[in-house]
Design an enzyme around this catalytic site. Structure first.
Site, PDB file in Angstrom:
ATOM      1  N   ASP A   4       0.023   0.609   5.439  1.00 49.00           N
ATOM      2  CA  ASP A   4      -0.126   1.402   6.460  1.00 49.00           C
ATOM      3  C   ASP A   4       0.657   0.668   8.154  1.00 49.00           C
ATOM      4  O   ASP A   4       0.245   1.347   9.049  1.00 49.00           O
ATOM      5  CB  ASP A   4      -1.627   1.609   7.011  1.00 49.00           C
ATOM      6  CG  ASP A   4      -2.297   0.557   7.926  1.00 49.00           C
ATOM      7  OD1 ASP A   4      -1.743  -0.617   7.638  1.00 49.00           O
ATOM      8  OD2 ASP A   4      -3.041   0.776   8.779  1.00 49.00           O
ATOM      9  N   GLU A   5       1.450  -0.063   7.800  1.00 49.88           N
ATOM     10  CA  GLU A   5       2.111  -0.591   9.027  1.00 49.88           C
ATOM     11  C   GLU A   5       3.627  -0.645   8.929  1.00 49.88           C
ATOM     12  O   GLU A   5       3.967  -1.030   7.611  1.00 49.88           O
ATOM     13  CB  GLU A   5       1.412  -1.588   9.872  1.00 49.88           C
ATOM     14  CG  GLU A   5       1.549  -2.828   8.849  1.00 49.88           C
ATOM     15  CD  GLU A   5       0.946  -4.069   9.676  1.00 49.88           C
ATOM     16  OE1 GLU A   5       1.445  -4.423  10.712  1.00 49.88           O
ATOM     17  OE2 GLU A   5       0.164  -4.754   9.150  1.00 49.88           O
ATOM     18  N   ASP A  32       0.926   1.568  13.349  1.00 48.12           N
ATOM     19  CA  ASP A  32       0.002   1.219  12.515  1.00 48.12           C
ATOM     20  C   ASP A  32      -1.058   2.379  12.310  1.00 48.12           C
ATOM     21  O   ASP A  32      -1.350   2.975  13.395  1.00 48.12           O
ATOM     22  CB  ASP A  32      -0.823  -0.005  12.913  1.00 48.12           C
ATOM     23  CG  ASP A  32      -1.766  -0.775  12.065  1.00 48.12           C
ATOM     24  OD1 ASP A  32      -1.696  -1.758  11.636  1.00 48.12           O
ATOM     25  OD2 ASP A  32      -2.739   0.120  11.596  1.00 48.12           O
TER      26      ASP A  32
HETATM   27  P1  TTP Z   1      -5.582  -2.243   8.439  1.00 50.19           P
HETATM   28  O1  TTP Z   1      -4.432  -1.606   9.255  1.00 50.19           O
HETATM   29  O2  TTP Z   1      -6.004  -3.663   8.722  1.00 50.19           O
HETATM   30  O3  TTP Z   1      -7.164  -1.296   9.099  1.00 50.19           O
HETATM   31  P2  TTP Z   1      -7.014   0.194   9.248  1.00 50.19           P
HETATM   32  O4  TTP Z   1      -5.963   0.970   9.049  1.00 50.19           O
HETATM   33  O5  TTP Z   1      -8.359   0.496   8.453  1.00 50.19           O
HETATM   34  O6  TTP Z   1      -7.800   0.065  10.430  1.00 50.19           O
HETATM   35  P3  TTP Z   1      -7.137   0.144  12.079  1.00 50.19           P
HETATM   36  O7  TTP Z   1      -7.219   1.164  12.892  1.00 50.19           O
HETATM   37  O8  TTP Z   1      -7.563  -1.178  12.780  1.00 50.19           O
HETATM   38  O9  TTP Z   1      -5.502  -0.168  11.702  1.00 50.19           O
HETATM   39  O10 TTP Z   1      -5.621  -1.995   6.847  1.00 50.19           O
HETATM   40  C1  TTP Z   1      -5.028  -0.805   6.520  1.00 50.19           C
HETATM   41  C2  TTP Z   1      -5.646  -0.311   4.985  1.00 50.19           C
HETATM   42  O11 TTP Z   1      -5.836  -1.590   4.201  1.00 50.19           O
HETATM   43  C3  TTP Z   1      -7.059  -0.111   5.419  1.00 50.19           C
HETATM   44  O12 TTP Z   1      -7.228   1.191   5.726  1.00 50.19           O
HETATM   45  C4  TTP Z   1      -7.751  -0.380   4.015  1.00 50.19           C
HETATM   46  C5  TTP Z   1      -6.755  -1.520   3.314  1.00 50.19           C
HETATM   47  N1  TTP Z   1      -7.561  -2.814   3.383  1.00 50.19           N
HETATM   48  C6  TTP Z   1      -7.960  -3.113   2.384  1.00 50.19           C
HETATM   49  O13 TTP Z   1      -7.888  -2.558   1.202  1.00 50.19           O
HETATM   50  N2  TTP Z   1      -8.692  -4.313   2.305  1.00 50.19           N
HETATM   51  C7  TTP Z   1      -8.705  -5.186   3.428  1.00 50.19           C
HETATM   52  O14 TTP Z   1      -9.463  -6.191   3.434  1.00 50.19           O
HETATM   53  C8  TTP Z   1      -8.211  -4.735   4.478  1.00 50.19           C
HETATM   54  C9  TTP Z   1      -8.262  -5.404   5.938  1.00 50.19           C
HETATM   55  C10 TTP Z   1      -7.320  -3.381   4.580  1.00 50.19           C
HETATM   56 MG    MG Z   2      -4.315   0.417  10.167  1.00 50.10          MG
END
Ligand code: TTP
Ligand code: MG
Length: 395
Positions: free
Chosen positions: A104-105, A4
């Protein structure tokens, strides 16, 4: 293995503009002059901003109250997609199978690869591979990833979250339950705030406590509870499957100004239905369930859904159902700040309707409009009702 990316959108923004490195930044909506739109929501924020308690999904004004120094930047979606593609192609150099879950995962399946990646003492095993992937992402994409290595998906996912950012967590096979036991139940994906409160009321705070609830007590709460209970022991279950495959297409919009003007609200709903309709026709779906959400100015959010007697992808039919739902759930006078519409239950059999010929014609018309919009740009052909949105949205 689960990977992730850390604060994904925010990390890409920091890579694009090195002046933002090490600073608290919020990725939110920005107007064409680069000014933040105060009613927007934080899509994500850098770890420097998280220290102040800012979280994704928070209204921007609230985030700026917690962290007034934060810099709000806009979304460069093409860049996020480019970075995401690069990351997963790096993963594919090592993993025989990459199951991408979101932008992103991904789960990386290394089953039956012991002969290529021998575990110590014969080799560096999967830890070494995870390090190589992380280094590749850092060097080639310029951002960091967190990785969890475990024998089950649920455990790998929790492990990738365990030491964020730039983390690497290894859970040896057979130690899944032990690893999860001390963690709060909210660390398990699938447990939302309501579910968390519910378990807390039962005195269940950690995943170990959840796993130790006798099966008879969990069973009465249904399949979903059983799935979470199994996941708490680190066992993989079907619960991961629906999340990956559940299809629902929805669009919502926060108004530039709260509104109680029914004409404006219905025009906005129509615009959102057009977007949803276009998207599902493009995917070749037909859906049966329409749901509408409205958010009052005090953030109270109400939502209704209806299952249609037949499956459809026709904007006109979705809109008709959506209008009824909106009128059911809105009191008609309190100003709203947001409406949303979604479609789900895709792929069910189409029941013949008495008006099939008319539906067929209507659907053909909408497909042609889709083609025109594809060729001449979004908004090339719009229903007259949407013209009233002209001043608000760039249609
Ligand atoms: P996430 O993996 O939930 O968050 P992240 O990568 O920003 O942070 P983390 O380090 O905790 O993993 O989400 C991935 C991307 O998806 C995030 O950068 C932005 C987008 N996103 C949105 O556009 N809207 C949302 O409500 C969420 C949760 C994420
Ligand atoms: Mg993330």
């Amino acid at each position: 293995m689960h990977l992730d990316l850390d604060a994904f959108f925010a990390s890409v923004e920091q890579k694009l503009n090195p002046l933002l490195k090490g600073k608290p930044i919020l990725v939110g909506r920005v107007d064409p002059h680069g000014r933040s739109v105060p009613r927007g929501v934080v899509a994500t924020c850098s770890y420097e901003a998280r220290r102040f308690g800012v979280k994704s999904g928070m209204p921007l004004f609230q985030a700026l109250k917690l962290c007034p120094r934060a810099i709000v930047v806009g979304g460069h979606y093409e860049e996020y997609i480019k970075a995401s593609d690069q990351v997963f192609s790096i993963c594919a150099r090592y993993a025989p199978e990459v199951e991408q879950i979101g932008i992103d995962e991904a789960f990386l399946d290394f089953s039956h690869t012991e002969w290529i990646y021998p575990e110590p003492p014969a080799g560096g095993g999967l830890i070494e591979i995870a390090r190589k992937i992380k280094e590749g992402v850092k060097r080639e994409v310029g951002i960091t990833a967190s990785v969890g290595i475990a024998a089950t998906k649920v455990c790998a996912k929790v492990a990738s979250d365990y030491q964020k950012p730039d983390g690497l967590t290894y859970v040896p096979a057979g130690r899944e339950k032990e690893f999860l036991a001390p963690l709060p139940i909210a660390d398990l994906p699938g447990i939302g705030r309501k579910m968390e409160e519910y378990f807390h009321r039962l005195g269940v705070k950690t995943l170990g406590e959840l796993a130790n609830v006798p099966f008879e007590k969990i069973e009465v709460y249904g399949k979903f509870a059983i799935n979470l209970w199994e996941a708490a022991s680190g066992v993989d279950n079907i619960w991961f499957v629906p999340r990956v495959e559940a299809k629902s297409v929805s669009h919502s919009e926060t108004f530039a100004k709260n509104s109680a003007d029914i004409k404006f609200i219905l025009a906005m709903l129509q615009k959102l239905v057009e977007e949803v309709g276009t998207e599902i026709r493009k995917e070749g779906y037909t859906g049966r369930c329409v749901h509408v959400t409205a958010r009052y100015r005090d953030f109270r959010t109400v939502s209704h859904q209806r299952v249609l007697p037949y499956s459809t992808s026709c904007t006109k039919e979705i809109y008709e159902a959506a209008e009824v739902l909106l009128k059911e759930l809105w009191d008609g006078y309190t100003p709203l700040r947001l409406v949303g519409i979604g479609m789900s239950q895709f792929g069910e059999t189409v029941q013949p309707s008495l008006f099939d010929e008319a539906r067929e014609k209507r659907l053909n018309l909408e497909k042609r409009i889709d083609q025109l919009c594809e060729k001449f740009g979004e908004g090339a052909v719009v229903p007259a009702a949407l013209i009233r949105l002209g001043k608000v949205k760039n249609l």
